[in-house]
Design a protein around this motif. Structure first.
Motif, mmCIF file in Angstrom:
data_model
loop_
_atom_site.group_PDB
_atom_site.id
_atom_site.type_symbol
_atom_site.label_atom_id
_atom_site.label_comp_id
_atom_site.label_asym_id
_atom_site.label_seq_id
_atom_site.Cartn_x
_atom_site.Cartn_y
_atom_site.Cartn_z
ATOM 1 N N PRO A 60 0.838 -1.213 0.000
ATOM 2 C CA PRO A 60 0.000 0.000 0.000
ATOM 3 C C PRO A 60 0.864 1.250 0.000
ATOM 4 N N ILE A 61 0.287 2.346 -0.466
ATOM 5 C CA ILE A 61 0.956 3.652 -0.466
ATOM 6 C C ILE A 61 -0.058 4.724 -0.086
ATOM 7 N N ASP A 62 0.437 5.903 0.204
ATOM 8 C CA ASP A 62 -0.398 7.090 0.359
ATOM 9 C C ASP A 62 -0.356 7.855 -0.955
ATOM 10 N N VAL A 63 -1.479 8.480 -1.314
ATOM 11 C CA VAL A 63 -1.539 9.281 -2.540
ATOM 12 C C VAL A 63 -2.276 10.585 -2.239
ATOM 13 N N ALA A 64 -1.688 11.687 -2.688
ATOM 14 C CA ALA A 64 -2.359 12.987 -2.638
ATOM 15 C C ALA A 64 -2.550 13.450 -4.076
ATOM 16 N N MET A 65 -3.768 13.802 -4.434
ATOM 17 C CA MET A 65 -4.060 14.375 -5.746
ATOM 18 C C MET A 65 -4.027 15.893 -5.589
ATOM 19 N N LEU A 66 -3.309 16.556 -6.516
ATOM 20 C CA LEU A 66 -3.094 17.996 -6.424
ATOM 21 C C LEU A 66 -3.600 18.702 -7.672
#
Length: 115
Positions: A60-66
């Motif tokens: 798993p990873i963290d994702v931020a959409m910008l």
């Protein structure tokens, strides 16, 4: 691939100082697939991305959409292998980070990121 430092201006927190920039079609398509799990300070910034998928991933990873102004418009904490984000039409970037990074830094929708 060149690397950058990404900082959350709102939280006065570093998200990573070894963030690779995927601004060409092959690195954008590949993402983190087939790569070792990112360690603290590492990650991938995918340019021109409105969604991500985790098909074929092993961790798993963290994702931020910008958006274009580098403001966080969506966060996905510890998105699991086999899952995907929804489409974010206003997104310009997807920032992929080690799992737990967004929670540890308090990063949330509306935060301004700098690099």
């Amino acid at each position: 691939m060149r690397t950058i430092r990404v900082r959350n201006r709102e939280r006065d927190a570093d998200l990573g100082d070894r963030i690779a920039v995927a601004d060409k079609w092959w690195p954008q398509l590949r993402g983190l697939l087939g790569r070792p799990e990112p360690q603290p300070g590492e990650g991938l910034l995918i340019v021109d991305s409105q969604a991500i998928h985790m098909y074929g991933m092993k961790y798993p990873i963290d994702v931020a959409m910008l958006d274009r102004e580098r403001r966080v418009i969506a966060v996905y904490s510890e998105i699991a292998p086999g899952k995907r984000s929804r489409m974010h039409w206003k997104a310009k970037y997807a920032l992929e980070l080690p799992q737990g990074t967004l929670t540890a830094t308090g990063t949330e929708v509306g935060d301004q990121l700098d690099w």
